[in-house]
Design a protein around this motif. Structure first.
Motif, PDB file in Angstrom:
ATOM      1  N   ARG A  47       0.817  -1.207   0.000  1.00  0.00           N
ATOM      2  CA  ARG A  47       0.000   0.000   0.000  1.00  0.00           C
ATOM      3  C   ARG A  47       0.852   1.259   0.000  1.00  0.00           C
ATOM      4  O   ARG A  47       0.528   2.254  -0.667  1.00  0.00           O
ATOM      5  N   TYR A  48       1.936   1.237   0.757  1.00  0.00           N
ATOM      6  CA  TYR A  48       2.757   2.434   0.874  1.00  0.00           C
ATOM      7  C   TYR A  48       3.991   2.392  -0.030  1.00  0.00           C
ATOM      8  O   TYR A  48       4.934   3.153   0.168  1.00  0.00           O
ATOM      9  N   ALA A  49       3.955   1.516  -1.043  1.00  0.00           N
ATOM     10  CA  ALA A  49       5.060   1.460  -2.004  1.00  0.00           C
ATOM     11  C   ALA A  49       5.019   2.622  -2.980  1.00  0.00           C
ATOM     12  O   ALA A  49       6.036   2.997  -3.566  1.00  0.00           O
ATOM     13  N   ASN A  50       3.844   3.206  -3.158  1.00  0.00           N
ATOM     14  CA  ASN A  50       3.659   4.313  -4.092  1.00  0.00           C
ATOM     15  C   ASN A  50       2.821   5.392  -3.418  1.00  0.00           C
ATOM     16  O   ASN A  50       2.126   5.129  -2.427  1.00  0.00           O
ATOM     17  N   PRO A  51       2.830   6.617  -3.928  1.00  0.00           N
ATOM     18  CA  PRO A  51       1.983   7.667  -3.364  1.00  0.00           C
ATOM     19  C   PRO A  51       0.510   7.287  -3.462  1.00  0.00           C
ATOM     20  O   PRO A  51       0.081   6.675  -4.451  1.00  0.00           O
ATOM     21  N   LEU A  52      -0.247   7.639  -2.445  1.00  0.00           N
ATOM     22  CA  LEU A  52      -1.688   7.393  -2.451  1.00  0.00           C
ATOM     23  C   LEU A  52      -2.402   8.510  -3.202  1.00  0.00           C
ATOM     24  O   LEU A  52      -1.880   9.615  -3.363  1.00  0.00           O
ATOM     25  N   GLY A  53      -3.612   8.208  -3.651  1.00  0.00           N
ATOM     26  CA  GLY A  53      -4.446   9.242  -4.230  1.00  0.00           C
ATOM     27  C   GLY A  53      -4.905  10.211  -3.160  1.00  0.00           C
ATOM     28  O   GLY A  53      -4.624  10.031  -1.961  1.00  0.00           O
ATOM     29  N   ASP A  54      -5.616  11.236  -3.558  1.00  0.00           N
ATOM     30  CA  ASP A  54      -5.964  12.300  -2.622  1.00  0.00           C
ATOM     31  C   ASP A  54      -7.448  12.349  -2.296  1.00  0.00           C
ATOM     32  O   ASP A  54      -8.299  11.961  -3.094  1.00  0.00           O
ATOM     33  N   ILE A  55      -7.731  12.855  -1.098  1.00  0.00           N
ATOM     34  CA  ILE A  55      -9.074  13.247  -0.711  1.00  0.00           C
ATOM     35  C   ILE A  55      -9.155  14.747  -0.975  1.00  0.00           C
ATOM     36  O   ILE A  55      -8.264  15.513  -0.583  1.00  0.00           O
ATOM     37  N   VAL A  56     -10.206  15.167  -1.667  1.00  0.00           N
ATOM     38  CA  VAL A  56     -10.264  16.518  -2.223  1.00  0.00           C
ATOM     39  C   VAL A  56     -11.455  17.297  -1.658  1.00  0.00           C
ATOM     40  O   VAL A  56     -12.560  16.757  -1.527  1.00  0.00           O
ATOM     41  N   VAL A  57     -11.228  18.557  -1.336  1.00  0.00           N
ATOM     42  CA  VAL A  57     -12.276  19.483  -0.887  1.00  0.00           C
ATOM     43  C   VAL A  57     -12.264  20.700  -1.806  1.00  0.00           C
ATOM     44  O   VAL A  57     -11.228  21.370  -1.922  1.00  0.00           O
ATOM     45  N   ASP A  58     -13.375  20.942  -2.472  1.00  0.00           N
ATOM     46  CA  ASP A  58     -13.514  22.113  -3.328  1.00  0.00           C
ATOM     47  C   ASP A  58     -12.362  22.228  -4.335  1.00  0.00           C
ATOM     48  O   ASP A  58     -11.815  23.307  -4.546  1.00  0.00           O
ATOM     49  N   GLY A  59     -11.998  21.109  -4.938  1.00  0.00           N
ATOM     50  CA  GLY A  59     -10.972  21.105  -5.979  1.00  0.00           C
ATOM     51  C   GLY A  59      -9.548  21.069  -5.474  1.00  0.00           C
ATOM     52  O   GLY A  59      -8.611  20.989  -6.282  1.00  0.00           O
ATOM     53  N   GLY A  89     -10.525  10.889   8.291  1.00  0.00           N
ATOM     54  CA  GLY A  89     -10.028   9.798   9.096  1.00  0.00           C
ATOM     55  C   GLY A  89      -8.510   9.800   9.001  1.00  0.00           C
ATOM     56  O   GLY A  89      -7.893  10.818   8.683  1.00  0.00           O
ATOM     57  N   TYR A  90      -7.880   8.651   9.230  1.00  0.00           N
ATOM     58  CA  TYR A  90      -6.424   8.590   9.169  1.00  0.00           C
ATOM     59  C   TYR A  90      -5.959   7.370   8.377  1.00  0.00           C
ATOM     60  O   TYR A  90      -6.688   6.386   8.237  1.00  0.00           O
ATOM     61  N   ALA A  91      -4.742   7.468   7.831  1.00  0.00           N
ATOM     62  CA  ALA A  91      -4.058   6.338   7.190  1.00  0.00           C
ATOM     63  C   ALA A  91      -2.660   6.297   7.778  1.00  0.00           C
ATOM     64  O   ALA A  91      -1.846   7.188   7.525  1.00  0.00           O
ATOM     65  N   SER A  92      -2.392   5.284   8.586  1.00  0.00           N
ATOM     66  CA  SER A  92      -1.126   5.181   9.299  1.00  0.00           C
ATOM     67  C   SER A  92      -0.404   3.897   8.925  1.00  0.00           C
ATOM     68  O   SER A  92      -1.021   2.828   8.852  1.00  0.00           O
ATOM     69  N   GLN A  93       0.910   4.011   8.715  1.00  0.00           N
ATOM     70  CA  GLN A  93       1.712   2.825   8.413  1.00  0.00           C
ATOM     71  C   GLN A  93       1.668   1.820   9.558  1.00  0.00           C
ATOM     72  O   GLN A  93       1.720   0.614   9.335  1.00  0.00           O
ATOM     73  N   ALA A  94       1.554   2.306  10.773  1.00  0.00           N
ATOM     74  CA  ALA A  94       1.598   1.434  11.946  1.00  0.00           C
ATOM     75  C   ALA A  94       0.228   1.058  12.488  1.00  0.00           C
ATOM     76  O   ALA A  94       0.041  -0.024  13.042  1.00  0.00           O
ATOM     77  N   TYR A  95      -0.775   1.936  12.305  1.00  0.00           N
ATOM     78  CA  TYR A  95      -2.050   1.741  12.987  1.00  0.00           C
ATOM     79  C   TYR A  95      -3.250   1.599  12.048  1.00  0.00           C
ATOM     80  O   TYR A  95      -4.395   1.707  12.485  1.00  0.00           O
ATOM     81  N   GLY A  96      -2.989   1.363  10.780  1.00  0.00           N
ATOM     82  CA  GLY A  96      -4.088   1.120   9.849  1.00  0.00           C
ATOM     83  C   GLY A  96      -4.789   2.392   9.431  1.00  0.00           C
ATOM     84  O   GLY A  96      -4.194   3.473   9.412  1.00  0.00           O
ATOM     85  N   SER A  97      -6.066   2.280   9.115  1.00  0.00           N
ATOM     86  CA  SER A  97      -6.815   3.432   8.608  1.00  0.00           C
ATOM     87  C   SER A  97      -8.263   3.345   9.050  1.00  0.00           C
ATOM     88  O   SER A  97      -8.744   2.293   9.477  1.00  0.00           O
ATOM     89  N   ASN A  98      -8.968   4.473   8.936  1.00  0.00           N
ATOM     90  CA  ASN A  98     -10.399   4.476   9.228  1.00  0.00           C
ATOM     91  C   ASN A  98     -11.086   5.533   8.375  1.00  0.00           C
ATOM     92  O   ASN A  98     -10.454   6.258   7.615  1.00  0.00           O
ATOM     93  N   GLN A  99     -12.383   5.580   8.466  1.00  0.00           N
ATOM     94  CA  GLN A  99     -13.245   6.521   7.749  1.00  0.00           C
ATOM     95  C   GLN A  99     -12.967   6.502   6.238  1.00  0.00           C
ATOM     96  O   GLN A  99     -12.815   5.426   5.664  1.00  0.00           O
ATOM     97  N   LEU A 100     -12.913   7.652   5.583  1.00  0.00           N
ATOM     98  CA  LEU A 100     -12.749   7.637   4.127  1.00  0.00           C
ATOM     99  C   LEU A 100     -11.437   6.992   3.716  1.00  0.00           C
ATOM    100  O   LEU A 100     -11.355   6.342   2.669  1.00  0.00           O
ATOM    101  N   GLU A 101     -10.400   7.153   4.519  1.00  0.00           N
ATOM    102  CA  GLU A 101      -9.112   6.544   4.188  1.00  0.00           C
ATOM    103  C   GLU A 101      -9.230   5.022   4.116  1.00  0.00           C
ATOM    104  O   GLU A 101      -8.528   4.376   3.321  1.00  0.00           O
ATOM    105  N   ALA A 102     -10.109   4.449   4.909  1.00  0.00           N
ATOM    106  CA  ALA A 102     -10.300   2.995   4.889  1.00  0.00           C
ATOM    107  C   ALA A 102     -11.371   2.582   3.881  1.00  0.00           C
ATOM    108  O   ALA A 102     -11.172   1.648   3.100  1.00  0.00           O
ATOM    109  N   LEU A 103     -12.500   3.289   3.891  1.00  0.00           N
ATOM    110  CA  LEU A 103     -13.620   2.895   3.039  1.00  0.00           C
ATOM    111  C   LEU A 103     -13.308   3.060   1.555  1.00  0.00           C
ATOM    112  O   LEU A 103     -13.822   2.311   0.725  1.00  0.00           O
ATOM    113  N   GLU A 104     -12.479   4.038   1.207  1.00  0.00           N
ATOM    114  CA  GLU A 104     -12.115   4.271  -0.192  1.00  0.00           C
ATOM    115  C   GLU A 104     -10.677   3.829  -0.467  1.00  0.00           C
ATOM    116  O   GLU A 104     -10.021   4.310  -1.397  1.00  0.00           O
TER     117      GLU A 104
END
Length: 482
Positions: A47-59, A89-104
């Motif tokens: 998952r962290y081998a490449n940059p992740l996509g983004d969560i976007v607000v108003d462009g 939510g959060y996306a952590s190398q050590a503690y996983g993810s939640n909310q949009l970071e996990a669902l998407e």
């Protein structure tokens, strides 16, 4: 071949066959389970081998990725992390993810099959990640966050006509970037958040329920008008002051002894927040009718996903008449999330129609092409258009000359309802302060807002929905309509 050697050969063959069968079983039957196990470090590495996509607000992206020197090559970063943590939510190398970071996650890390071209489907090479476009209005989000400030509480703003969530704020908040990596500093940041008694990682807007107090009187008023118990908000009720709760020796009184609550109309009872009127109204209706109305607004729905799962707001059952009377003023065991109370005012603002709230507008392939798009969806009709019209009129009275004057916006139609809910055993804690409202600029722009202040620096005697939560709601409505 001698007998001992033959036995040894057969035993060895059985071991080999057993190993083959076990390996086949693991690959075929448990492959997915082991591959998706949270302790499988290959998942984190991939998952962290490449940059992740983004969560976007108003462009504008509110997330990013930064290169590191470890085996987990990229670390998640956040812009205005505390402001948008209840959204991302959060996306952590050590503690996983939640909310949009996990669902998407599959969109953000590029593993979604819709992101792959035919060649990548064969070679299994990673695809470019996609983005998640939210419905958040940055001005409304900032107004809510700054309005809450150092207070403990939450705010939600919804577009009544579509269900788009325009603001989703919870305070105190946290910076998801502070523990996004796997270093010692990240571990210390995580542990500090876990030990923090103020629970900054609790999404109070979605996952915390509170007694709604007098804000719930809107639900009871809707039930009375829909049932025909009263024909209009200007018909006088049969409400003694004080009101003797059935089957008890307890007399319910009103906060303002001089308020004209005896036999008051629904309009006057909302204006002065008369407890006696709505307690008796709930008893006269009975718990089943109040419950049916509450459910039309979304109460008792345990599967409300926006797409993050919201906690269930509850209207209780199995009560006696005195307990039913207490629910009429949003007490006893009535609980609601800020999202739920925003849904109540959203339905009133949109002529009785309730739209399903949603946080994600669409996901994309990282460019202009949408993978999927959220369509506005009806949750159901909460009340007739006439009932909604009457309640809006009564809510305007609350703001124009009642307990909600702090929410006035010149030149804009604003309606609201204050609420102060008891907290703690025998009301020993600081009361919760609520303000729920709607605004309509007359040019096709509407917003419904719910604000709850759980704790503040105000003295107990100064805690009120209109005083603490009203100005915050006003700031959010102004920012949205501007």
């Amino acid at each position: 071949m001698n007998k001992p050697l033959r036995k040894a050969s057969v035993f060895t063959l059985l071991l080999v066959l057993s190993l083959i069968v076990w390996a086949t079983y693991v690959q075929m039957a448990r492959g997915s389970e082991l591959r998706d196990n949270q302790h499988n470090t290959r998942n984190a590495i991939a998952r962290y081998a490449n940059p992740l996509g983004d969560i976007v607000v108003d462009g504008k992206p509110i997330t990013g990725s930064r290169a590191t020197e470890g085996s987990l090559r990229y670390k998640r970063t956040y812009t205005d992390g505390k402001l948008y943590a209840p959204v991302t939510g959060y996306a952590s190398q050590a503690y996983g993810s939640n909310q949009l970071e996990a669902l998407e996650r599959s969109v953000l890390d590029g593993s979604d099959s819709r992101l792959k071209n035919p060649l990548q489907a064969v070679t299994r090479e990673p695809s470019e990640p996609g983005d998640v476009i939210t419905t958040i209005d940055p001005a409304a989000q900032k107004a809510a966050f700054e309005g809450l400030g150092n207070k403990t509480g939450a705010a939600v703003a919804i577009d009544p006509e579509t269900g788009r969530i325009l603001a989703l704020v919870s305070t105190p908040s946290y910076d998801p970037g502070s523990f996004a990596g796997s270093s010692t500093d990240d571990q210390k940041a995580w542990q500090a958040l876990q030990k923090d008694k103020k629970q900054p990682m609790l999404n109070r807007a979605l996952r915390q329920t509170y007694p709604p107090g007098s804000a719930f009187k809107l639900v009871v008023a809707a039930a009375a008008l829909e049932d025909g118990l009263y024909g209009s908000v200007d018909e006088r009720t049969e409400s003694p002051d004080p009101y003797l709760l059935p089957g008890t020796v307890t007399k319910m009184r009103n906060e303002n002894p001089s308020a004209p609550c005896k036999d008051a109309t629904i309009r006057t009872a909302l204006q002065y927040s008369c407890n006696t009127v709505f307690a008796k109204m709930a008893v006269d209706l009975g718990q089943k009718k109040v419950a049916a109305q509450a459910e039309k607004f979304g109460f008792d729905d345990s599967e409300l996903d926006i797409p993050v799962r919201a906690a269930k707001s509850v209207y209780p059952s199995g009560m006696n008449d005195s307990q039913t009377g207490l629910t009429g003023i949003g007490q006893f065991d009535v609980t609601a999330t800020p999202l739920q109370m925003a849904m109540v005012t959203s339905a009133i603002a949109d002529g009785g129609k309730l739209m399903t709230p949603y946080l994600v507008d669409r996901t994309t392939d990282g460019g202009a092409s949408a993978l999927d798009r959220t369509e506005a969806k009806s949750y159901g009709r909460a009340m007739s258009e006439d009932t909604a019209d009457q309640l809006r009129s009564a809510m305007r009275t609350v703001v124009d000359r009642g307990t909600g004057t702090n929410a006035k916006i010149p030149g804009t139609e604003v309606g609201g309802k204050t609420g102060t809910a008891q907290h703690g055993e025998n009301n020993s804690g600081t009361p919760y302060a609520w303000f729920v409202s709607y605004a309509d600029d007359g040019e096709g722009h509407k917003v419904a807002v719910a604000v709850v202040v759980e704790d503040s620096d105000a003295a107990r005697a100064d805690v009120s929905g209109g005083g603490l939560a009203g100005p915050i709601a006003r700031a959010v409505m102004r920012a949205t309509l501007a």
